[in-house]
Design an enzyme around this catalytic site. Sequence first.
Site, PDB file in Angstrom:
ATOM      1  N   PRO A 172      -0.202  10.836  -2.746  1.00 41.90           N
ATOM      2  CA  PRO A 172      -1.429  10.576  -3.498  1.00 41.90           C
ATOM      3  C   PRO A 172      -2.175   9.331  -3.036  1.00 41.90           C
ATOM      4  O   PRO A 172      -1.571   8.322  -2.680  1.00 41.90           O
ATOM      5  CB  PRO A 172      -0.935  10.390  -4.936  1.00 41.90           C
ATOM      6  CG  PRO A 172       0.509  10.077  -4.821  1.00 41.90           C
ATOM      7  CD  PRO A 172       0.988  10.806  -3.599  1.00 41.90           C
ATOM      8  N   ASN A 173      -3.493   9.462  -3.074  1.00 42.85           N
ATOM      9  CA  ASN A 173      -4.458   8.390  -2.781  1.00 42.85           C
ATOM     10  C   ASN A 173      -4.584   8.058  -1.296  1.00 42.85           C
ATOM     11  O   ASN A 173      -5.457   7.280  -0.919  1.00 42.85           O
ATOM     12  CB  ASN A 173      -4.133   7.110  -3.588  1.00 42.85           C
ATOM     13  CG  ASN A 173      -4.165   7.370  -5.079  1.00 42.85           C
ATOM     14  OD1 ASN A 173      -5.143   7.885  -5.590  1.00 42.85           O
ATOM     15  ND2 ASN A 173      -3.080   7.063  -5.779  1.00 42.85           N
TER      16      ASN A 173
ATOM     17  N   ARG B 297      -9.979   2.328   0.130  1.00 40.94           N
ATOM     18  CA  ARG B 297      -9.355   1.598  -0.984  1.00 40.94           C
ATOM     19  C   ARG B 297      -8.499   0.440  -0.471  1.00 40.94           C
ATOM     20  O   ARG B 297      -7.850   0.557   0.579  1.00 40.94           O
ATOM     21  CB  ARG B 297      -8.516   2.538  -1.849  1.00 40.94           C
ATOM     22  CG  ARG B 297      -7.208   2.953  -1.237  1.00 40.94           C
ATOM     23  CD  ARG B 297      -6.159   3.359  -2.277  1.00 40.94           C
ATOM     24  NE  ARG B 297      -4.987   3.866  -1.582  1.00 40.94           N
ATOM     25  CZ  ARG B 297      -3.761   3.854  -2.069  1.00 40.94           C
ATOM     26  NH1 ARG B 297      -3.531   3.402  -3.281  1.00 40.94           N
ATOM     27  NH2 ARG B 297      -2.760   4.314  -1.362  1.00 40.94           N
TER      28      ARG B 297
ATOM     29  N   TYR C 163      -4.187  -1.915   2.999  1.00 46.69           N
ATOM     30  CA  TYR C 163      -3.908  -0.702   3.772  1.00 46.69           C
ATOM     31  C   TYR C 163      -4.682  -0.593   5.088  1.00 46.69           C
ATOM     32  O   TYR C 163      -4.438   0.320   5.873  1.00 46.69           O
ATOM     33  CB  TYR C 163      -4.188   0.537   2.906  1.00 46.69           C
ATOM     34  CG  TYR C 163      -3.300   0.613   1.693  1.00 46.69           C
ATOM     35  CD1 TYR C 163      -1.913   0.662   1.822  1.00 46.69           C
ATOM     36  CD2 TYR C 163      -3.834   0.613   0.407  1.00 46.69           C
ATOM     37  CE1 TYR C 163      -1.092   0.711   0.709  1.00 46.69           C
ATOM     38  CE2 TYR C 163      -3.025   0.670  -0.713  1.00 46.69           C
ATOM     39  CZ  TYR C 163      -1.651   0.716  -0.555  1.00 46.69           C
ATOM     40  OH  TYR C 163      -0.831   0.775  -1.648  1.00 46.69           O
TER      41      TYR C 163
ATOM     42  N   ASN D  79       5.070   9.664   3.956  1.00 44.02           N
ATOM     43  CA  ASN D  79       4.551   8.551   3.174  1.00 44.02           C
ATOM     44  C   ASN D  79       4.193   9.156   1.822  1.00 44.02           C
ATOM     45  O   ASN D  79       3.107   9.732   1.656  1.00 44.02           O
ATOM     46  CB  ASN D  79       3.326   7.913   3.826  1.00 44.02           C
ATOM     47  CG  ASN D  79       2.814   6.732   3.008  1.00 44.02           C
ATOM     48  OD1 ASN D  79       3.308   6.474   1.900  1.00 44.02           O
ATOM     49  ND2 ASN D  79       1.830   6.025   3.526  1.00 44.02           N
TER      50      ASN D  79
ATOM     51  N   ALA E 294       2.717   6.613  -4.132  1.00 41.43           N
ATOM     52  CA  ALA E 294       3.343   6.179  -5.379  1.00 41.43           C
ATOM     53  C   ALA E 294       4.478   7.104  -5.836  1.00 41.43           C
ATOM     54  O   ALA E 294       5.365   6.661  -6.586  1.00 41.43           O
ATOM     55  CB  ALA E 294       2.288   6.065  -6.475  1.00 41.43           C
TER      56      ALA E 294
ATOM     57  N   GLU F 233      11.217   7.960   5.823  1.00 43.72           N
ATOM     58  CA  GLU F 233      10.245   7.491   4.827  1.00 43.72           C
ATOM     59  C   GLU F 233       9.422   6.382   5.468  1.00 43.72           C
ATOM     60  O   GLU F 233       9.985   5.521   6.156  1.00 43.72           O
ATOM     61  CB  GLU F 233      10.992   6.944   3.604  1.00 43.72           C
ATOM     62  CG  GLU F 233      10.097   6.230   2.603  1.00 43.72           C
ATOM     63  CD  GLU F 233      10.882   5.540   1.481  1.00 43.72           C
ATOM     64  OE1 GLU F 233      12.019   5.954   1.180  1.00 43.72           O
ATOM     65  OE2 GLU F 233      10.341   4.578   0.919  1.00 43.72           O
TER      66      GLU F 233
ATOM     67  N   HIS G 287       5.822   3.622   5.034  1.00 37.63           N
ATOM     68  CA  HIS G 287       4.715   3.033   4.265  1.00 37.63           C
ATOM     69  C   HIS G 287       3.889   2.152   5.179  1.00 37.63           C
ATOM     70  O   HIS G 287       4.435   1.462   6.048  1.00 37.63           O
ATOM     71  CB  HIS G 287       5.246   2.192   3.096  1.00 37.63           C
ATOM     72  CG  HIS G 287       6.122   2.976   2.188  1.00 37.63           C
ATOM     73  ND1 HIS G 287       5.618   3.830   1.245  1.00 37.63           N
ATOM     74  CD2 HIS G 287       7.467   3.082   2.124  1.00 37.63           C
ATOM     75  CE1 HIS G 287       6.630   4.417   0.622  1.00 37.63           C
ATOM     76  NE2 HIS G 287       7.758   3.986   1.144  1.00 37.63           N
TER      77      HIS G 287
ATOM     78  N   ARG H 221       5.514  -6.705  -2.314  1.00 34.30           N
ATOM     79  CA  ARG H 221       4.538  -6.372  -3.352  1.00 34.30           C
ATOM     80  C   ARG H 221       5.212  -6.303  -4.729  1.00 34.30           C
ATOM     81  O   ARG H 221       6.286  -6.854  -4.922  1.00 34.30           O
ATOM     82  CB  ARG H 221       3.826  -5.070  -2.955  1.00 34.30           C
ATOM     83  CG  ARG H 221       3.138  -5.177  -1.591  1.00 34.30           C
ATOM     84  CD  ARG H 221       2.426  -3.906  -1.198  1.00 34.30           C
ATOM     85  NE  ARG H 221       1.345  -3.606  -2.135  1.00 34.30           N
ATOM     86  CZ  ARG H 221       0.757  -2.419  -2.226  1.00 34.30           C
ATOM     87  NH1 ARG H 221       1.144  -1.433  -1.426  1.00 34.30           N
ATOM     88  NH2 ARG H 221      -0.203  -2.224  -3.107  1.00 34.30           N
TER      89      ARG H 221
ATOM     90  N   ARG I 226       7.422  -1.381  -6.771  1.00 34.36           N
ATOM     91  CA  ARG I 226       7.401  -0.712  -5.454  1.00 34.36           C
ATOM     92  C   ARG I 226       8.697  -0.941  -4.671  1.00 34.36           C
ATOM     93  O   ARG I 226       8.846  -0.460  -3.544  1.00 34.36           O
ATOM     94  CB  ARG I 226       6.213  -1.212  -4.616  1.00 34.36           C
ATOM     95  CG  ARG I 226       4.875  -0.886  -5.220  1.00 34.36           C
ATOM     96  CD  ARG I 226       3.728  -1.284  -4.301  1.00 34.36           C
ATOM     97  NE  ARG I 226       2.518  -1.486  -5.064  1.00 34.36           N
ATOM     98  CZ  ARG I 226       1.674  -0.520  -5.442  1.00 34.36           C
ATOM     99  NH1 ARG I 226       1.908   0.732  -5.093  1.00 34.36           N
ATOM    100  NH2 ARG I 226       0.601  -0.783  -6.154  1.00 34.36           N
TER     101      ARG I 226
HETATM  102  C1  DQA Z   1       2.226   3.128   0.184  1.00 35.54           C
HETATM  103  C2  DQA Z   1       2.917   2.120  -0.754  1.00 35.54           C
HETATM  104  C3  DQA Z   1       3.024   2.693  -2.160  1.00 35.54           C
HETATM  105  O1  DQA Z   1       3.654   1.762  -3.019  1.00 35.54           O
HETATM  106  C4  DQA Z   1       1.637   2.999  -2.703  1.00 35.54           C
HETATM  107  O2  DQA Z   1       1.737   3.605  -3.975  1.00 35.54           O
HETATM  108  C5  DQA Z   1       0.806   3.816  -1.779  1.00 35.54           C
HETATM  109  C6  DQA Z   1       0.860   3.547  -0.345  1.00 35.54           C
HETATM  110  C7  DQA Z   1       2.011   2.540   1.606  1.00 35.54           C
HETATM  111  O3  DQA Z   1       1.783   3.317   2.515  1.00 35.54           O
HETATM  112  O4  DQA Z   1       2.039   1.310   1.777  1.00 35.54           O
HETATM  113  O5  DQA Z   1       0.025   4.663  -2.202  1.00 35.54           O
HETATM  114  O6  DQA Z   1       3.059   4.262   0.316  1.00 35.54           O
END
Ligand code: DQA
Length: 151
Positions: free
Chosen positions: A12-13, A20, A25, A76, A79, A100, A102, A109, A113
């Site tokens: 998500p996102n 954002r 990021y 990735n 959240a 995994e 990120h 952070r 997280r």
């Molecule tokens: C993320 C880190 C996560 O905590 C966050 O919710 C994201 C992006 C990262 O790529 O740094 O959406 O996965």
Amino acid sequence: MRGKTVYVLNGPNLNLLGQRERAVYGEATLQDVEQRCRAHAAGLGLEVVFRQSNNEGELIGWVHEARDKAAGIAINAGAYTHTSVALHDALRAADLPSVELHLSNVYKREAFRHTSFIAPVVNGVICGFGVDSYVLAISALSALITASKKG
Ligand code: DQA
């Protein structure tokens, strides 16, 4: 072809990359990330299925699909990393080489997280290198796939 295909899944996102929280990021869009992944994977002789969803169930469906069609998974999960028992179970069931990743260093952070439901069911975790986290994850996946073929 299964042996040469890796799934790069985004949660998500991540569709909002480049828009954002750019201080966290970076400036690259998800399309830029996809291009980097495809170019890097091609150099390793791998093909990429690259997908993003804001929906937990859809991500789980793609992990199930990868179980039949892929040699490995880089994920990735955004959240959902910090919340999803269902993704944990799906990755466990897939039983594929998996990484995994990120963009951000999640350990620098907020405390929420620092917990990953996914980390216990993947081979390893890469975080904090921006878009390079994807490139590093694909390299790691390539090595894992090669090692699993020998084993
Ligand atoms: C993320 C880190 C996560 O905590 C966050 O919710 C994201 C992006 C990262 O790529 O740094 O959406 O996965």
